[in-house]
Design a protein around this motif. Structure first.
Motif, PDB file in Angstrom:
ATOM      1  N   ALA A  19      41.535  22.407  37.039  1.00 39.30           N
ATOM      2  CA  ALA A  19      41.760  23.125  35.778  1.00 39.30           C
ATOM      3  C   ALA A  19      41.626  24.632  35.981  1.00 39.30           C
ATOM      4  CB  ALA A  19      40.782  22.642  34.709  1.00 39.30           C
ATOM      5  N   VAL A  20      40.572  25.032  36.660  1.00 35.80           N
ATOM      6  CA  VAL A  20      40.379  26.461  36.927  1.00 35.80           C
ATOM      7  C   VAL A  20      41.524  26.995  37.787  1.00 35.80           C
ATOM      8  CG1 VAL A  20      38.895  28.151  38.081  1.00 35.80           C
ATOM      9  CG2 VAL A  20      37.871  26.367  36.638  1.00 35.80           C
ATOM     10  N   LEU A  37      58.015  30.465  31.844  1.00 33.49           N
ATOM     11  CA  LEU A  37      57.460  29.123  31.635  1.00 33.49           C
ATOM     12  C   LEU A  37      56.696  28.634  32.873  1.00 33.49           C
ATOM     13  CD1 LEU A  37      60.355  27.291  29.759  1.00 33.49           C
ATOM     14  CD2 LEU A  37      58.158  28.024  28.832  1.00 33.49           C
ATOM     15  N   ALA A  38      57.072  29.100  34.043  1.00 38.79           N
ATOM     16  CA  ALA A  38      56.378  28.690  35.264  1.00 38.79           C
ATOM     17  C   ALA A  38      54.915  29.139  35.228  1.00 38.79           C
ATOM     18  CB  ALA A  38      57.068  29.262  36.500  1.00 38.79           C
ATOM     19  N   LEU A  39      54.668  30.283  34.671  1.00 40.20           N
ATOM     20  CA  LEU A  39      53.301  30.782  34.533  1.00 40.20           C
ATOM     21  C   LEU A  39      52.557  30.015  33.447  1.00 40.20           C
ATOM     22  CD1 LEU A  39      51.081  32.992  35.051  1.00 40.20           C
ATOM     23  CD2 LEU A  39      52.175  34.278  33.213  1.00 40.20           C
ATOM     24  N   TRP A  40      53.143  29.932  32.264  1.00 40.96           N
ATOM     25  CA  TRP A  40      52.420  29.393  31.115  1.00 40.96           C
ATOM     26  C   TRP A  40      52.323  27.875  31.099  1.00 40.96           C
ATOM     27  CZ3 TRP A  40      49.069  32.433  29.423  1.00 40.96           C
ATOM     28  CH2 TRP A  40      49.280  33.809  29.490  1.00 40.96           C
ATOM     29  N   LEU A  41      53.225  27.177  31.774  1.00 43.41           N
ATOM     30  CA  LEU A  41      53.086  25.724  31.887  1.00 43.41           C
ATOM     31  C   LEU A  41      51.830  25.376  32.670  1.00 43.41           C
ATOM     32  CD1 LEU A  41      54.114  22.827  31.506  1.00 43.41           C
ATOM     33  CD2 LEU A  41      55.533  23.165  33.554  1.00 43.41           C
ATOM     34  N   THR A  45      48.574  23.597  31.094  1.00 47.49           N
ATOM     35  CA  THR A  45      48.142  22.347  31.712  1.00 47.49           C
ATOM     36  C   THR A  45      46.680  22.431  32.120  1.00 47.49           C
ATOM     37  OG1 THR A  45      50.392  21.931  32.499  1.00 47.49           O
ATOM     38  CG2 THR A  45      48.616  20.676  33.535  1.00 47.49           C
ATOM     39  N   GLY A  46      46.246  23.554  32.643  1.00 51.33           N
ATOM     40  CA  GLY A  46      44.840  23.741  33.004  1.00 51.33           C
ATOM     41  C   GLY A  46      43.929  23.577  31.801  1.00 51.33           C
ATOM     42  N   LEU A  76      49.065  10.988  35.613  1.00 48.26           N
ATOM     43  CA  LEU A  76      50.371  10.563  36.110  1.00 48.26           C
ATOM     44  C   LEU A  76      51.495  11.257  35.339  1.00 48.26           C
ATOM     45  CD1 LEU A  76      51.752   8.751  38.174  1.00 48.26           C
ATOM     46  CD2 LEU A  76      51.665   6.904  36.504  1.00 48.26           C
ATOM     47  N   MET A  77      51.316  11.401  34.026  1.00 47.07           N
ATOM     48  CA  MET A  77      52.311  12.131  33.225  1.00 47.07           C
ATOM     49  C   MET A  77      52.378  13.597  33.652  1.00 47.07           C
ATOM     50  SD  MET A  77      52.107  10.570  29.360  1.00 47.07           S
ATOM     51  CE  MET A  77      50.341  10.754  29.152  1.00 47.07           C
ATOM     52  N   ALA A  78      51.219  14.191  33.953  1.00 47.63           N
ATOM     53  CA  ALA A  78      51.200  15.586  34.405  1.00 47.63           C
ATOM     54  C   ALA A  78      51.926  15.725  35.739  1.00 47.63           C
ATOM     55  CB  ALA A  78      49.763  16.083  34.529  1.00 47.63           C
ATOM     56  N   ALA A  79      51.671  14.809  36.665  1.00 41.97           N
ATOM     57  CA  ALA A  79      52.339  14.859  37.973  1.00 41.97           C
ATOM     58  C   ALA A  79      53.847  14.726  37.815  1.00 41.97           C
ATOM     59  CB  ALA A  79      51.795  13.752  38.879  1.00 41.97           C
ATOM     60  N   THR A  80      54.266  13.840  36.943  1.00 40.16           N
ATOM     61  CA  THR A  80      55.692  13.646  36.692  1.00 40.16           C
ATOM     62  C   THR A  80      56.300  14.906  36.081  1.00 40.16           C
ATOM     63  OG1 THR A  80      55.324  11.275  36.401  1.00 40.16           O
ATOM     64  CG2 THR A  80      57.385  12.179  35.531  1.00 40.16           C
ATOM     65  N   THR A  81      55.595  15.507  35.155  1.00 37.94           N
ATOM     66  CA  THR A  81      56.063  16.759  34.544  1.00 37.94           C
ATOM     67  C   THR A  81      56.190  17.850  35.602  1.00 37.94           C
ATOM     68  OG1 THR A  81      55.066  16.184  32.431  1.00 37.94           O
ATOM     69  CG2 THR A  81      55.550  18.523  32.807  1.00 37.94           C
TER      70      THR A  81
END
Length: 122
Positions: A19-20, A37-41, A45-46, A76-81
């Motif tokens: 998370a950190v 979006l690459a930064l803020w996603l 997520t963190g 698993l949903m996070a990894a898929t995203t």
């Protein structure tokens, strides 16, 4: 031979560390060149990882309302995203590599986590 050697307790340590990292590392790497979006996603997520972790039934959960198996499903949903985001959102360069690397790591952590419901030591 059991390949699931990441205990729920160790998974909790990984969660808070990740998370950190998801919040701080994008700024260190200068993510966002191909899309903001690459930064803020990553940052979002963190923050979600912190929320999910504090609610998970494991040693480092605070509220303990979410089963560890449900937690793994969210991971698993996070990894898929993370795996889909670079292609769906047009990330290039470091932005793309960052998400592909994160997807691989999260898929591995889920695959190697022992999904037995933990016993909480009060």
């Amino acid at each position: 031979m059991n390949l699931r050697f990441i205990s729920p307790t160790f998974h909790g340590i990984i969660d808070y560390t990740a998370a950190v990292a998801l919040i701080v590392v994008p700024f260190m790497l200068g993510l966002g060149d191909s899309s903001i979006l690459a930064l803020w996603l990553s940052v979002t997520t963190g923050l979600i990882v912190i929320l999910v972790s504090t609610n998970t039934i494991y040693k480092y959960g605070i509220f303990q309302t979410l089963s560890f198996n449900a937690h793994l499903a969210i991971d698993l949903m996070a990894a898929t995203t993370f795996a889909i985001a670079p292609f769906a959102l047009g990330f290039e360069g470091i932005d793309m590599y960052y998400y592909i690397a994160n997807a691989v790591v999260v898929f591995l952590v889920v695959a190697l986590s022992d999904n037995c419901e933990p016993v909480i030591n009060q």
